[in-house]
Write a protein that holds these residues in place. Structure first.
Motif, PDB file in Angstrom:
ATOM      1  N   LYS A 108       0.838  -1.206   0.000  1.00  0.00           N
ATOM      2  CA  LYS A 108       0.000   0.000   0.000  1.00  0.00           C
ATOM      3  C   LYS A 108       0.871   1.254   0.000  1.00  0.00           C
ATOM      4  CE  LYS A 108      -4.059  -1.987   2.262  1.00  0.00           C
ATOM      5  NZ  LYS A 108      -4.860  -2.043   3.481  1.00  0.00           N
ATOM      6  N   LEU A 109       1.946   1.221   0.793  1.00  0.00           N
ATOM      7  CA  LEU A 109       2.858   2.364   0.856  1.00  0.00           C
ATOM      8  C   LEU A 109       3.509   2.589  -0.508  1.00  0.00           C
ATOM      9  CD1 LEU A 109       4.312   4.524   2.510  1.00  0.00           C
ATOM     10  CD2 LEU A 109       6.006   2.806   3.139  1.00  0.00           C
ATOM     11  N   ARG A 110       3.905   1.490  -1.159  1.00  0.00           N
ATOM     12  CA  ARG A 110       4.503   1.605  -2.497  1.00  0.00           C
ATOM     13  C   ARG A 110       3.500   2.226  -3.469  1.00  0.00           C
ATOM     14  NH1 ARG A 110       4.738  -0.921  -7.124  1.00  0.00           N
ATOM     15  NH2 ARG A 110       3.421  -2.664  -6.561  1.00  0.00           N
ATOM     16  N   GLN A 111       2.232   1.753  -3.360  1.00  0.00           N
ATOM     17  CA  GLN A 111       1.198   2.315  -4.233  1.00  0.00           C
ATOM     18  C   GLN A 111       0.959   3.790  -3.914  1.00  0.00           C
ATOM     19  OE1 GLN A 111      -2.207  -0.237  -3.816  1.00  0.00           O
ATOM     20  NE2 GLN A 111      -1.257  -1.942  -4.927  1.00  0.00           N
ATOM     21  N   VAL A 112       0.964   4.111  -2.610  1.00  0.00           N
ATOM     22  CA  VAL A 112       0.774   5.518  -2.210  1.00  0.00           C
ATOM     23  C   VAL A 112       1.950   6.348  -2.710  1.00  0.00           C
ATOM     24  CG1 VAL A 112       0.732   7.051  -0.208  1.00  0.00           C
ATOM     25  CG2 VAL A 112      -0.729   5.045  -0.249  1.00  0.00           C
ATOM     26  N   ASP A 113       3.192   5.789  -2.618  1.00  0.00           N
ATOM     27  CA  ASP A 113       4.359   6.509  -3.126  1.00  0.00           C
ATOM     28  C   ASP A 113       4.231   6.756  -4.628  1.00  0.00           C
ATOM     29  OD1 ASP A 113       5.644   6.789  -0.720  1.00  0.00           O
ATOM     30  OD2 ASP A 113       6.992   5.064  -0.996  1.00  0.00           O
ATOM     31  N   LEU A 114       3.776   5.717  -5.354  1.00  0.00           N
ATOM     32  CA  LEU A 114       3.582   5.886  -6.801  1.00  0.00           C
ATOM     33  C   LEU A 114       2.550   6.972  -7.084  1.00  0.00           C
ATOM     34  CD1 LEU A 114       3.577   2.175  -8.068  1.00  0.00           C
ATOM     35  CD2 LEU A 114       5.328   3.912  -8.468  1.00  0.00           C
ATOM     36  N   LYS A 115       1.439   6.916  -6.357  1.00  0.00           N
ATOM     37  CA  LYS A 115       0.393   7.930  -6.541  1.00  0.00           C
ATOM     38  C   LYS A 115       0.920   9.314  -6.181  1.00  0.00           C
ATOM     39  CE  LYS A 115      -3.625   4.944  -5.942  1.00  0.00           C
ATOM     40  NZ  LYS A 115      -4.789   4.611  -5.114  1.00  0.00           N
ATOM     41  N   ALA A 116       1.732   9.372  -5.099  1.00  0.00           N
ATOM     42  CA  ALA A 116       2.299  10.657  -4.681  1.00  0.00           C
ATOM     43  C   ALA A 116       3.238  11.184  -5.765  1.00  0.00           C
ATOM     44  CB  ALA A 116       3.036  10.508  -3.359  1.00  0.00           C
ATOM     45  N   GLU A 117       4.068  10.283  -6.349  1.00  0.00           N
ATOM     46  CA  GLU A 117       4.962  10.704  -7.430  1.00  0.00           C
ATOM     47  C   GLU A 117       4.155  11.200  -8.625  1.00  0.00           C
ATOM     48  OE1 GLU A 117       7.657   7.535  -8.437  1.00  0.00           O
ATOM     49  OE2 GLU A 117       8.526   7.488  -6.414  1.00  0.00           O
ATOM     50  N   GLN A 118       3.071  10.447  -8.941  1.00  0.00           N
ATOM     51  CA  GLN A 118       2.216  10.860 -10.052  1.00  0.00           C
ATOM     52  C   GLN A 118       1.578  12.213  -9.739  1.00  0.00           C
ATOM     53  OE1 GLN A 118      -0.509   7.600 -10.480  1.00  0.00           O
ATOM     54  NE2 GLN A 118       0.943   6.345 -11.667  1.00  0.00           N
ATOM     55  N   ALA A 119       1.134  12.370  -8.501  1.00  0.00           N
ATOM     56  CA  ALA A 119       0.506  13.633  -8.091  1.00  0.00           C
ATOM     57  C   ALA A 119       1.523  14.768  -8.150  1.00  0.00           C
ATOM     58  CB  ALA A 119      -0.070  13.505  -6.693  1.00  0.00           C
ATOM     59  N   GLU A 120       2.765  14.497  -7.737  1.00  0.00           N
ATOM     60  CA  GLU A 120       3.802  15.534  -7.800  1.00  0.00           C
ATOM     61  C   GLU A 120       4.077  15.925  -9.247  1.00  0.00           C
ATOM     62  OE1 GLU A 120       7.438  14.587  -5.676  1.00  0.00           O
ATOM     63  OE2 GLU A 120       6.309  14.014  -3.890  1.00  0.00           O
ATOM     64  N   ARG A 121       4.162  14.909 -10.122  1.00  0.00           N
ATOM     65  CA  ARG A 121       4.367  15.212 -11.541  1.00  0.00           C
ATOM     66  C   ARG A 121       3.201  16.039 -12.085  1.00  0.00           C
ATOM     67  NH1 ARG A 121       4.787   9.719 -13.309  1.00  0.00           N
ATOM     68  NH2 ARG A 121       6.066   8.936 -11.648  1.00  0.00           N
ATOM     69  N   ARG A 122       1.986  15.639 -11.687  1.00  0.00           N
ATOM     70  CA  ARG A 122       0.787  16.375 -12.145  1.00  0.00           C
ATOM     71  C   ARG A 122       0.814  17.801 -11.599  1.00  0.00           C
ATOM     72  NH1 ARG A 122      -2.490  17.530 -15.935  1.00  0.00           N
ATOM     73  NH2 ARG A 122      -4.611  17.926 -15.294  1.00  0.00           N
ATOM     74  N   VAL A 123       1.224  17.937 -10.324  1.00  0.00           N
ATOM     75  CA  VAL A 123       1.315  19.282  -9.732  1.00  0.00           C
ATOM     76  C   VAL A 123       2.341  20.107 -10.496  1.00  0.00           C
ATOM     77  CG1 VAL A 123       2.119  20.520  -7.678  1.00  0.00           C
ATOM     78  CG2 VAL A 123       0.506  18.660  -7.424  1.00  0.00           C
TER      79      VAL A 123
END
Length: 161
Positions: A108-123
């Motif tokens: 879950k943490l890995r998935q959250v990290d991936l989502k966070a990276e995606q969110a950072e890229r989107r930001v």
């Protein structure tokens, strides 16, 4: 005298019979004494044997007592061992559950990290777009001001005419 002799003979016969009985009684007494001595020795031997048996009994009872204590100790050790085995099994189950939870949480943490990276890229993309939009907006505002100023000048010139 004859009577006297007869009586004397009778007395001698009686004495001989009494002596024979006495000898026989002495013989019986001697056999009884020997038998008594044999029995006394047998009694002493049996008493010694009884004493040895009583000592053996005491030793056996002490060993039985020790064996019972060892058995109780063994049962307590078995119970303790069973308790420890149950605790170990429970801890192994808890460890397995914790490992599964850790794996799930890590995933879950890995998935959250991936989502966070995606969110950072989107930001970052959105910030870039914002900067571009702000630049365009400023450019459009500048253009609007220039067009308005030109329009105002044109209107002024038209009014003056």
């Amino acid at each position: 005298m004859e009577k006297f002799k007869e009586k004397l003979n009778a007395l001698r016969t009686e004495v001989d019979a009494a002596n024979a009985r006495a000898d026989e009684a002495e013989s019986v007494l001697k056999r009884l004494n020997d038998s008594q001595n044999d029995r006394d020795q047998e009694i002493m031997g049996l008493q010694n044997k009884i004493q040895l048996l009583e000592e053996q009994l005491e030793t056996a009872e002490a060993r039985i007592h020790d064996a019972k204590l060892l058995k109780e100790e063994d049962e307590q050790n078995r119970n303790h061992s069973d308790t420890l085995t149950k605790k170990i099994n429970m801890l192994e189950i808890q460890l397995e559950t914790a490992e599964n939870n850790l794996r799930e949480t890590t995933e879950k943490l890995r998935q959250v990290d991936l989502k966070a990276e995606q969110a950072e890229r989107r930001v970052q993309q959105l910030e870039t777009e914002k900067v571009e939009m702000e630049s365009k907006f400023e450019a459009l505002q500048e253009q609007y001001r220039n067009v308005k100023a030109e329009l105002d000048e044109t209107l002024k010139s038209l009014e003056e005419m």
